[in-house]
Structures are given as structure tokens and as C-alpha cells.
Design an enzyme around this catalytic site. Structure first.
Site, PDB file in Angstrom:
ATOM      1  N   GLU A 190       0.825  -1.206   0.000  1.00  0.00           N
ATOM      2  CA  GLU A 190       0.000   0.000   0.000  1.00  0.00           C
ATOM      3  C   GLU A 190       0.860   1.257   0.000  1.00  0.00           C
ATOM      4  O   GLU A 190       1.989   1.245   0.523  1.00  0.00           O
ATOM      5  CB  GLU A 190      -0.946   0.061   1.209  1.00  0.00           C
ATOM      6  CG  GLU A 190      -2.201  -0.777   1.086  1.00  0.00           C
ATOM      7  CD  GLU A 190      -2.074  -2.110   1.789  1.00  0.00           C
ATOM      8  OE1 GLU A 190      -2.955  -2.962   1.604  1.00  0.00           O
ATOM      9  OE2 GLU A 190      -1.078  -2.310   2.493  1.00  0.00           O
ATOM     10  N   THR A 191       0.315   2.308  -0.569  1.00  0.00           N
ATOM     11  CA  THR A 191       0.874   3.658  -0.514  1.00  0.00           C
ATOM     12  C   THR A 191      -0.246   4.583  -0.056  1.00  0.00           C
ATOM     13  O   THR A 191      -1.392   4.436  -0.496  1.00  0.00           O
ATOM     14  CB  THR A 191       1.388   4.109  -1.893  1.00  0.00           C
ATOM     15  OG1 THR A 191       2.457   3.261  -2.303  1.00  0.00           O
ATOM     16  CG2 THR A 191       1.873   5.548  -1.864  1.00  0.00           C
TER      17      THR A 191
END
Length: 304
Positions: free
Chosen positions: A46-47
């Protein structure tokens, strides 16, 4: 215009452990398509993108992207984003409040000698449980047999407190280590009831892996197919809520320490607690330590 980013390893107190996260700061002028492209470029599980809050009573709007899609809520992105923002803050706060697609997410900040050492989120939604799967169906997703699945404590089914996962229990630590994603079976079973990933665990934890009371793994869809996640806070906190819901105790706080990522060389420690009152779950929480790794700036093509 350049955007600053910071990467952290989440659910660990040492570099190169835990789950990697990129936090893009001052992301208010980025489009959804640009955010997705940046998340695909980082290629972490994830970002996050930090935007100004819609309501000034809150601290930030946080959007969360995997390499392939945006998601409503996740565990390690909240823990890591709160760690970054609290570490940068000129005026320390004991709690941050994030606006997310799944709802408001409070994150408590723990400091020692003025330094942020740990953060803990509160899940944004109550526990929801869906129809069970057969042991054979669940086992097929991770290349195991029905006899590897333990159903004494609960069936294999989808649960969520903000992000849905197929959760199942295995009999042994050996079976946990032996599991592999089966793309054909995975595509046949998932998505189901909002779940695109499978989180599976065992209570058969060797003394060498203390203080973990559970050991877990999680398979998910990545940009290049099925991948493994080294620490999944939203799945762990959903499972903790499930365990608490099944626990006969009607009041009090149930705590659990779970390990993940041990079999992929990125050991992670996730600490959960669930509060119950009159037999009902009042709140569910997951937290842990973080380590800052990298810091830099990015600029998209066509920007000055």
C-alpha cells in the site's frame, strides 16, 4: 511541483522488517489516476496519500492505494501514516483522526522521551461476519487440503471491521509454512463478500516465536499476480474482533499479539486489543512500532 514522500517499515522496531509503506505528503493536488500510478510505481502493498481534511476538526484525509486499486481502509497504512505525521508535527498530539472511505479512523500516538515509538488505530466499523466456506474451498486457495483446516474454533469465512478478508485457521505451524497461493482456486473463490485476500493463521506457535500467540500469513492480488503481505493490520484486527466475539467473557479487554511475515524474512509483530461490554464488542484496535527508512521527492511528467 514536487511532492515529498517518506517510507517506513511498519509493525517492527528494526529496519528491513515489517511491512513497507510509502507516505506521500501534500497530495491534495494529485488526481486519483496520478495517485494510482504513483502507488503502482512504489509497488509496495500500500501507498498512502495525505490530503487536507474535509472537516477541520479532523487531522487529514488519507487515501490508500495498492498497486492495482484504491481501498477503503487498511491497518499498516494507518499505523505508518500516523507515525510519519506525528514524527513531523511541531506540536505533539496524543491522537490523530483520519478521514477515510470506510469512515473516521482514530490513531493513538505513544511517545517515549519525546519520540514517537508506537501508534494504534481504532477500526472504523463494527464486526461483520458472512456465510462460511467449506474447508475444501478455503484450503484450495492456499494449496492445502481440507484436513489442514481447523474448524473447532470457527469456520472459514469472510470477516471485516473496515476491510474484508477470508479468515481461516490451520492446525499446525508446518501447514502455515507449507501454504502457497493457487491462482486457479483463488480466482474461483475470491472475491467473495468484498474479500479479495485470504488471511490464515495457527495457534501452534513455537516458543522461539514468542511473544506471538498466533502466527499468520496473507495472500493478496498485486500488480504482477498473487503476492504475500508481511503484515496486515486490517485483517489482524478483524480476526481479533472475531476471536473476541466468540469468547464467552462478556466484559473487559482482550489482548492478542500476532506474528506475520516470519516465513518471508520480514518478521512483524501486531498487537491487538478488543473491548467488550455486556457481551458486545465496543471497539477494536491494532498497533505496533515503525521505523523510518527513506525520504525524498517525486515529480510527475509535465509539472514545472
Amino acid at each position: 511541483m514536487q511532492r515529498r514522500y517518506i517510507t517506513v517499515d511498519v509493525f517492527t522496531d528494526r529496519a528491513f522488517g515489517g511491512n513497507q509503506l510509502a507516505v506521500v505528503l501534500d497530495a491534495g493536488w494529485l488526481s486519483t489516476q496520478q495517485m494510482q500510478a504513483i502507488a503502482t510505481e512504489f509497488n509496495y502493498s500500500e501507498t498512502t496519500f495525505v490530503l487536507p481534511p474535509r472537516d477541520k476538526a479532523n487531522d487529514a484525509e488519507v487515501r490508500i492505494f495498492t498497486p492495482v486499486l484504491e481501498i477503503a481502509f487498511a491497518g499498516h497504512p494507518n499505523v505508518g501514516t500516523a507515525f510519519v505525521l506525528a514524527s513531523l508535527a511541531k506540536e505533539p498530539k496524543p491522537r490523530l483522526l483520519f478521514e477515510e472511505k470506510a469512515g473516521l479512523v482514530p490513531v493513538e500516538i505513544v511517545r517515549e522521551q519525546g519520540r514517537v515509538v508506537r501508534t494504534e488505530l481504532t477500526a472504523p466499523q463494527p464486526l461483520a461476519r458472512y456465510a462460511p466456506l467449506s474447508p475444501a474451498e478455503a484450503a484450495s486457495c492456499i494449496s492445502l487440503g481440507a484436513d489442514d483446516i481447523k474448524t473447532d474454533n470457527h469456520a472459514a469465512h469472510v470477516v471485516t471491521v473496515g476491510n474484508a478478508f477470508l479468515v481461516l485457521e490451520l492446525h499446525s505451524r508446518e501447514a502455515l509454512k507449507r501454504a502457497r497461493p493457487d491462482a486457479a482456486a483463488y480466482g474461483k473463490i475470491l472475491p467473495r463478500d468484498g474479500a479479495r485476500s485470504v488471511w490464515f493463521y495457527t495457534r501452534d506457535v513455537p516458543a522461539a516465536e514468542a511473544p506471538c500467540e498466533r502466527q499468520a500469513r496473507m495472500f493478496m492480488r498485486g500488480a504482477s499476480g498473487l503476492t504475500e503481505d508481511p503484515a496486515t493490520g486490517s485483517a489482524t484486527v478483524a480476526a481479533a474482533a472475531l476471536f473476541a466475539d466468540l469468547d464467552p467473557r462478556r466484559d473487559g479487554e482482550l489482548r492478542l499479539t500476532a506474528g506475520q511475515g516470519f516465513d518471508m524474512g520480514r518478521p512483524s509483530i501486531l498487537q491487538t486489543r478488543v473491548r467488550k461490554q455486556d457481551g458486545k464488542i465496543v471497539s477494536t484496535h491494532v498497533g505496533g512500532s515503525c521505523v523510518q527508512m527513506m525520504e525524498g521527492t517525486l515529480r510527475l511528467d509535465g509539472e514545472g
